[in-house]
Design a protein around this motif. Structure first.
Motif, PDB file in Angstrom:
ATOM      1  N   GLY A   1      -0.207   4.975  -3.222  1.00 30.85           N
ATOM      2  CA  GLY A   1       0.859   4.445  -2.379  1.00 30.85           C
ATOM      3  C   GLY A   1       2.228   5.023  -2.658  1.00 30.85           C
ATOM      4  O   GLY A   1       3.219   4.592  -2.049  1.00 30.85           O
TER       5      GLY A   1
ATOM      6  N   GLY B   1      -3.010   5.856   0.535  1.00 32.56           N
ATOM      7  CA  GLY B   1      -2.032   5.301   1.468  1.00 32.56           C
ATOM      8  C   GLY B   1      -1.648   6.218   2.601  1.00 32.56           C
ATOM      9  O   GLY B   1      -0.738   5.907   3.366  1.00 32.56           O
TER      10      GLY B   1
ATOM     11  N   SER C   1      -2.235   4.607   5.949  1.00 33.62           N
ATOM     12  CA  SER C   1      -1.283   3.500   6.122  1.00 33.62           C
ATOM     13  C   SER C   1       0.043   4.005   6.658  1.00 33.62           C
ATOM     14  O   SER C   1       0.713   3.323   7.443  1.00 33.62           O
ATOM     15  CB  SER C   1      -1.068   2.782   4.786  1.00 33.62           C
ATOM     16  OG  SER C   1      -2.297   2.292   4.287  1.00 33.62           O
TER      17      SER C   1
ATOM     18  N   VAL D   1       0.836  -1.204   0.000  1.00 34.19           N
ATOM     19  CA  VAL D   1       0.000   0.000   0.000  1.00 34.19           C
ATOM     20  C   VAL D   1       0.873   1.258   0.000  1.00 34.19           C
ATOM     21  O   VAL D   1       0.399   2.341  -0.351  1.00 34.19           O
ATOM     22  CB  VAL D   1      -0.950   0.016   1.216  1.00 34.19           C
ATOM     23  CG1 VAL D   1      -2.027  -1.027   1.061  1.00 34.19           C
ATOM     24  CG2 VAL D   1      -0.202  -0.188   2.518  1.00 34.19           C
TER      25      VAL D   1
END
Length: 1503
Positions: free
Chosen positions: A1476, A1305, A1308, A1282
């Motif tokens: 990402g 992302g 994340s 990700v």
């Protein structure tokens, strides 16, 4: 020849000198004629099957029993068969003195003919072909009656009388044949068969013509009823294919809830002349089957004493000699002689056991069926009451959902079980009295000593039962508290992991679990004491009795009395043990249900009848839809003189919160208590008046009101069913409604589209999605009037506008429907045809918007100010992702998680394989209890049962020595020394063995329960540790409900159910094995017969376990929808009554009740099916053991061992079915261990790290410098990355913003800072340390984060800010002051110790987010991560939060994951992500200067 029909004496046997009829052999030969005639006539018919093709009426089930006197015929035939067995036995015994076949051959042929007659009759009746075929039976009964009359007449002439058994048997046969002949004549007379030209035409019952009715117990013949033979296809078929609801079908009409409700209602209506009593009504409606069940129970209990008496007779009469008494040249025996024949007694014992078990199972079934019928009637009655509940009863808390669920799920079931126990209340005392009388007959006054031991210990059993109930209640309280804390942990697991608080909250759960385990230990102790008392009391009673008899009785103890008494003591223990428990349960059930009835009668119930109509007033016009005059509801008082709602127009009701808008709608719907005034609903031809009425009498599609409540209410059904709500499906209309409410994008996300089940048992939807479905329901209904109570409250501005334009203005107004809209969205007032402004329960102003602008300028200006504020909120709303987009994203994530977990769910929940013994799971459970305890349990169990066998064997040796050395006579002086020598050598050993048995009973009962408790404790502890330390990904892909089930239902089964089932299974199995072992030891020849019985037992238990599991699953799965239907009805009462759908919901309730009752009745019938067959197998084992023992006694087998073998054979009958039942229960319960064990294999996070805690500075991170080097991140090794090769540098104290489109992302990265995702390449270095090398506890405890969703835990404010309790009060107050919460907290009772409810529901969302800010400040970390922290709060709270970040966190590094792009325009550095990848990294000003930058695009498009 050695054996011939008339014997070998040719001179006397075949002599006819005194006349043919004076020859006994000829008379017996004459008696053969009817039997041969019937067999000659019927066998061709039965084999060729003439009757099978002759049915005049086609029915689905071949069980049409319609001849008059059907049951009487079967009962008489069974009696006839029994008398024939006695006649055969008498003939065979008599034949031992003179070889004459005619003594038993006619009786044998009579037995075959009687069996053939009932088979023949059954085929005639079910095939409906009675015309000529009944002639054969009629002629047979006439011939048999005549021949038996001749035989009885000749006996009387010869001087054979009632003192001879053969005379009595013949007299009984005359009576039975006469009665059967009368039954046949009655069938021919009533139905006009055979001799009549026009036979009566009959139709089969409606149930037998219905293909859906599969429960055939009321319709099958008596033999099938008694043995549940009709269940064979279902139970055997379950081994090939799982039993489904379709397979068990519907209930017969007489057993359906509606039928039983009407029966109970009719009986209750008859009490109107006197004080109504629900108990009297229940007795009159359902008393007859209870009396029938009690009769069966009495007969079973009386037949139960046949076992000890037959043992007594067999052992006593092993060596009896008789004198010959000859008539007609053959031997005639007396009745007493037959009963002294051991083989005859063995057969009688077998028949008594078969009848006793048949009657007992019939009693169980009748009470369960009656209880189910009563439960169905009561549920229908309760549901009718709920439908008439006043809204104030629910809103004021007089009747809660909890009380309704308790009434439905617990109190009705308790009353059902009370009925099940009713026969015990009056059968058990009789059983106890009979047992004591027989004991006194066998042993004299010494038996009373043993009985008194049982009676004296009975109060202790009652006390233990009481303590068990109290302990279970306290255990339930602790379990509820533990589950509440566990639920909070699982809901806030992300925050707990980010703050490294898992162990703190885990310890809190373990603390509550410790209290629960303490209560469970007490529960286990009382349970083990109950088991111990039940096992030890018979030993103590036997010890006291026989030792007293040995020392004080004038007569010596013989094997016959000893083992008959032993069997009687085993019979007595059960009723004495259960009687106190049954009485206590019965009293409790009666008291609780009486309270429930009184509580229901106390609530205000409105009339369920339709209100009176009255004619339309001439002054009214059809332009008015609803007229309200001078009405004043008391609960939320509002007053008005006159309100007119114009037909076909849009009326809006506005006003402040609590001014009575919703109350006005409810009052118009008749949901408020009226003090004065009336509501007129005007129809085209009628005007209906309501005064203190709940419902309306509507014309079709006119009086029904489409109503959408403020609090959305959904059915546990599909999306389509929720919208159509019982109306016919119209595809075009349905699509238009879906589009008007913007539901299509949401439906597209659902796994099965609009066929996906939603509601409590289905998919969890957001508030906005639920609200739009409710509005869609109101729009779809084809009603003239639509009430919408604040439908925009849970919708964002875009959806609100769309719904207003497409749904209300276009869809409803185009149909000229009358719409009443309650709203706070004042911008829509311009669309209103009429406005009603309310204040403090009164109508402040009404008219058009122009009228109000003209006549009330102040009110209009106030509205304009409010509209400007709403416009400002709209501007904010357009800058961010809309609420609807977030809801759909959440829904998409939910289904992504579900799909990822599908294979686990399939293995865990969807196992449809046939039941097998889960040995691996059993071993996992036992090993969790500890190997030492397992060893002690196994050893003590084997030792206990060995000692129990040794006690009885020693008793056999003792009594046999008495019997062999001396006759049964009083002890005289010359015998004293000899007898004392005998009992002095046996009694001490007997006492020692009994004492050892009692001690081992105590040890086994304690060790089994505490083994279960230890296993439960270890399994829960390991489960909690595994779950709480599992990676975050586990919670993303595992539904919360599935995890909670492990801590609730599965843990409860492991805690309380498995230990008792395991104990019962091991006890019953070892009892059966020891009994079979003793029987094999005493009579090795019986092992030959045990082999086929073992094979039969194997197949019986094999088929039963499969069917039992399926039926148990059906019972469980059909009970939940029923409970949900009651709760959802109570929640949606106003909606149901507004739509006038009471009848539909009532019908649905009846269907759900009948479905659940069907599953339960089939489960009960399956249990009876098993028990009847295992009981019959046990009876065969007893017969085999008895015959083998009697045969072996001729070769020197001691009479004591004969008694020992028979006593143990009797126990097989009692415990064989329990082996199978407990085995089936354990298989189901072990599924809970299997589910828990599947979670124990979950991999935990690596909490250790490569660096030791001592290597990390105590003040790390002191600066807040962050280096991100070539970072690659993924959520799982099986998933794609990700984040890909991210490089960035953040200076100490720098304010950094991170942005990007959805799924880019950015969140994340925030998780990567806390090492909560898989960093498989690259690293993050904070103040010189690679975070992947740090212990997780150290890393996460040194950083701070504020999440998008504010999370608070139940407890105090202090606990929520500082669960570790490391900060001073000054520090906490400083944090609250920074978050601008100090004054609010000071005003609360308790200050810092003020209560926070579950989820922080006693605070607003904004306040909760500010508490989270204060929590982050308390930590004093140099790095703060803000993950979309402003996404779900209002503008005022957002301003406070931004201000605090700029001041209080000025010297700290702040990383903001931007939900609102405008919030990071002042950031010193902005990281922009796409798919990402870090695509841009610079200051906000520099990025904005580049027009083609992604950041500039995001700012311009407000994304």
């Amino acid at each position: 020849m050695s054996l011939s029909f008339c014997g070998n004496d040719l001179k006397n046997s075949y002599s006819v000198e005194k006349g043919v009829l004076n020859n006994g052999c000829f008379v017996d030969a004459l008696n053969l004629v009817p039997h041969v005639f019937l067999l000659f006539i019927t066998f061709p018919i039965l084999f060729i099957g003439w009757g099978s093709q002759s049915s005049k009426v086609q029915i689905h089930h071949n069980t049409w029993l319609h001849f008059p006197g059907h049951n009487m015929r079967w009962i008489l035939t069974f009696m006839l068969l029994f008398v024939h067995v006695c006649e055969i036995a008498e003939g065979i015994v008599s034949n031992t003195y003179s070889n004459h076949l005619h003594l038993f051959l006619p009786a044998f042929m009579g037995f075959i003919a009687a069996t053939t007659s009932v088979v023949y009759y059954h085929n005639i009746e079910t095939a409906n072909f009675p015309k000529l075929l009944l002639v054969a039976l009629f002629i047979y009964w006439v011939l048999a009656f005549i021949t038996k009359i001749i035989k009885l007449w000749k006996f009387a002439e010869e001087g054979v009388g009632v003192e001879h058994l053969r005379f009595c048997i013949t007299a009984l046969l005359v009576v039975l044949y006469g009665l059967l002949m009368a039954v046949e004549i009655n069938v021919i007379r009533v139905r006009k068969y055979v001799f009549f030209t026009t036979p009566q035409r009959v139709k089969p019952p409606e149930d037998l013509q219905d293909l859906g009715v599969r429960f055939l117990q009321p319709f099958v013949n008596l033999l099938s009823k008694a043995t549940y033979w009709w269940m064979n296809p279902l139970i055997i078929g379950a081994h090939k294919r799982p039993i489904e609801l379709k397979k068990i079908g519907k209930l017969p009409i007489a057993m359906r809830s509606l039928t039983n409700y009407l029966r109970l209602k009719d009986q209750h209506a008859e009490d109107l002349d006197r004080t109504p009593s629900i108990w009297r009504s229940m007795y009159r409606a359902f008393g007859r089957p209870i009396l029938l069940s009690s009769t069966f129970r009495y007969m079973a209990d009386l037949l139960g004493f046949a076992g000890p008496l037959c043992i007594f007779g067999i052992v006593k009469h092993l060596d009896n000699k008789t004198e010959e008494d000859l008539h007609f040249g053959v031997y005639f025996m007396s009745s007493m002689e037959l009963l002294q024949n051991t083989y005859v007694l063995a057969v009688l014992l077998f028949l008594a056991l078969v009848l006793q078990r048949t009657f007992l199972q019939a009693s169980y079934y009748v009470t369960i069926e009656t209880g189910i019928n009563l439960r169905g009637a009561l549920l229908a009655m309760i549901y009718n009451k709920i439908l008439r509940l006043s809204t104030s009863n629910m809103s004021m808390g007089e009747m809660t959902l909890g009380q309704i669920n308790n009434l439905v799920a617990i109190e009705t079931n308790q009353l059902m079980w009370f009925l099940f126990l009713c026969p015990n209340l009056w059968a058990m005392p009789v059983q106890i009295i009979m047992g004591v009388i027989l004991l006194h007959y066998l042993l004299g006054y010494s038996a009373l000593i043993g009985a008194s031991v049982i009676v004296l210990l009975a109060p202790f059993q009652y006390l233990i039962a009481t303590k068990l109930a109290d302990t279970q209640k306290s255990t339930l309280d602790y379990s509820t508290d533990r589950l509440k804390k566990t639920t909070e942990i699982l809901k806030g697991i992300k925050l707990l992991k980010l703050y490294a608080w898992e162990n703190i909250f885990c310890d809190s759960v373990l603390e509550t679990r410790g209290k629960e385990l303490t209560s469970l230990r007490t529960f286990a102790f009382y349970t083990s004491m109950s088991i111990f008392m039940n096992a030890a009391i018979p030993i103590a009673a036997v010890l006291a009795t026989f030792v007293t008899h040995a020392y004080f009785s004038e007569f010596r103890l013989r094997p016959a009395e000893a083992f008959a008494s032993l069997a009687l003591f085993h019979i007595l223990v059960t009723p004495l043990f259960l009687l106190s428990t049954v009485v206590r349960f019965a009293v409790k059930a009666v008291v609780r249900y009486t309270k429930a009835i009184n509580r229901k009668q106390r609530y205000k119930m409105d009339s369920y009848e339709q209100p009176m109509r009255r004619q339309l007033r001439p002054s009214e016009t059809e332009d008015v839809a609803v007229k309200v005059r001078g009405r004043q509801p008391p609960c939320s008082p509002w007053k008005t003189d006159l309100l007119l709602l114009a037909a076909g127009q849009l009326t809006m009701i506005v006003g402040q919160v609590g001014c009575g808008k919703s109350s006005l709608l409810l009052a118009m719907l008749g949901e408020m208590q009226t003090l004065s005034g009336k509501v007129y609903w005007i129809c085209v031809h009628h005007l209906v008046t309501f005064q203190q009425k709940r419902g309306f009498s509507f014309c079709p599609n006119r009086y029904s009101v489409a109503y959408a409540t403020q609090k959305s209410w959904l059915l546990n059904a599909t999306v389509e069913d929720n919208i159509t709500f019982g109306s016919p499906f119209n595809k075009q209309r349905y699509k238009a409604v879906i589009d008007a409410c913007s539901l299509q994008p949401d439906i597209d996300l659902l796994p099965f589209g609009d066929q996906t089940e939603i509601g409590e048992r289905g998919i969890n939807l957001s508030g906005g999605q639920r609200q739009r479905i409710c509005v869609a329901r109101a729009l779809y209904q084809n009603t003239n009037i639509v009430f919408l109570d604040d439908p925009f409250s849970a919708l964002d501005i875009h959806l609100s506008d769309h719904l207003m334009q497409e749904g209300i203005l276009k869809f409803l107004q185009d149909d000229k429907r009358t719409v009443v809209l309650v709203t706070h969205k004042l911008q829509y007032l311009i669309h209103a045809d009429w406005i009603i402004a309310m204040k403090d329960g009164s109508v402040l102003r009404e008219g058009t918007l122009k009228d109000i602008q003209t006549h009330d300028v102040e009110l209009y200006e106030h509205w304009k100010t409010l509209m400007n504020r709403q416009d400002q909120e709209l501007e904010k709303d357009t800058e961010i992702e809309s609420q609807t987009t977030l809801e759909r994203k959440t829904l998409r994530r939910a289904f992504y998680s579900r799909e990822a977990k599908t294979h686990i769910d399939d293995e865990d929940e969807g196992d449809f394989s046939f039941p097998t013994i889960p040995w691996k799971v059993c071993w996992r459970y036992l090993s969790s209890g500890g190997f030492l305890l397992v060893f002690v349990v196994v050893t003590s169990k084997l030792a206990k049962h060995s000692v129990m066998v040794a006690i009885d064997y020693w008793l056999a040796a003792w009594t046999s020595s008495n019997f062999n050395t001396m006759e049964h006579k009083p002890i005289i002086n010359s015998d004293v020394s000899n007898y004392c020598c005998i009992h002095q050598s046996y009694v001490p050993v007997f006492i020692i063995l009994c004492a050892a048995g009692i001690v081992l009973c105590l040890i086994t009962s304690l060790t089994v329960e505490f083994l279960g408790l230890t296993a439960a404790s270890n399994l829960h502890h390991n489960l909690l540790n595994k779950i709480i330390h599992a990676p975050l990904r586990f919670f993303d892909i595992t539904p919360l409900g599935q995890i909670l089930n492990r801590f609730s239902a599965d843990t409860n089964i492991i805690d309380q159910h498995i230990p008792s089932t395991l104990e019962s299974l091991t006890r019953s199995t070892l009892l059966c094995l020891s009994a079979i072992g003793v029987v094999a030891f005493v009579t090795p020849a019986s092992l030959i017969a045990l082999v086929p019985l073992a094979v039969a037992f194997y197949f019986i238990q094999k088929y039963f376990r499969v069917a039992s599991r399926d039926l148990q699953d059906l019972d469980d799965s059909t009970q939940l929808p029923l409970l949900c239907h009651f709760s959802e009805t109570a929640e949606g009462l106003t909606t149901i009554r507004a739509f006038r759908h009471e009848a539909r919901f009532k019908q649905r309730m009846l269907e759900l009740t009948d479905t659940n009752n069907t599953a339960y009745l089939f489960l009960s019938a399956a249990n009876r099916w098993l028990e009847v067959r295992t009981d019959y197998l046990g009876a065969v084992i007893v017969l085999t053991a008895a015959v083998a023992a009697i045969w072996m006694s001729f070769y020197g087998l001691q009479s004591g061992l004969v008694g020992l073998g028979l006593t143990y054979a009797l126990t097989v009958t009692n415990y064989l079915n329990w082996v199978v039942r407990n085995l089936a229960d354990l298989e189901v319960q072990m599924a809970a261990v299997k589910k828990v064990d599947s979670f124990l294999s979950t991999e935990s996070e690596n909490y250790e790290g490569s660096l030791d805690v001592s290597q990390v500075p105590e003040d790390w991170p002191q600066h807040g410098e962050i280096k991100i080097q070539d970072l690659c991140v993924r959520y799982d090794p099986m998933l794609k990355p990700v984040l890909k090769h991210v490089n960035a540098f953040i200076n100490p104290g720098q304010k950094v913003g991170i942005c990007g489109r959805t799924g880019s992302g950015k969140s994340s990265l925030s998780l990567a800072f806390f090492n909560m995702v898989d960093v498989f390449h690259g690293k993050i270095i904070i103040d010189g340390i690679d975070i992947c090398k740090l212990p997780l506890q150290t890393l996460r405890s040194r950083l701070s984060i504020i999440l998008q969703d504010p999370v608070l835990f139940s407890g105090s404010i202090r606990f929520n800010l500082d669960p570790e309790r490391t900060c001073t009060d000054d520090r906490l107050w400083e944090a609250l002051e920074i978050a601008q919460l100090k004054n609010m907290v000071r005003s609360l009772p308790g200050g810092l110790d003020a209560v926070v409810t579950e989820g922080g529901e006693n605070f607003s969302v904004g306040q909760r987010q500010l508490f989270c800010l204060a929590r982050a400040f308390v930590r004093k970390s140099s790095i703060l991560i803000m993950d979309e922290a402003t996404a779900s709060i209002d503008m005022a709270t957002e301003n406070i939060l931004q201000k605090v970040v700029m001041t209080a966190f000025a010297d700290r590094t702040v990383v903001t994951i931007a939900h609102l792009v405008s919030s990071i325009l002042e950031a010193e550095q902005v990281l922009v992500f796409s798919s990402g990848i870090l695509v841009e990294c610079d200051s906000a000003a520099n990025l904005l200067a580049q027009e083609d930058s992604l950041f500039s695009v995001l700012v311009r498009t407000h994304k």
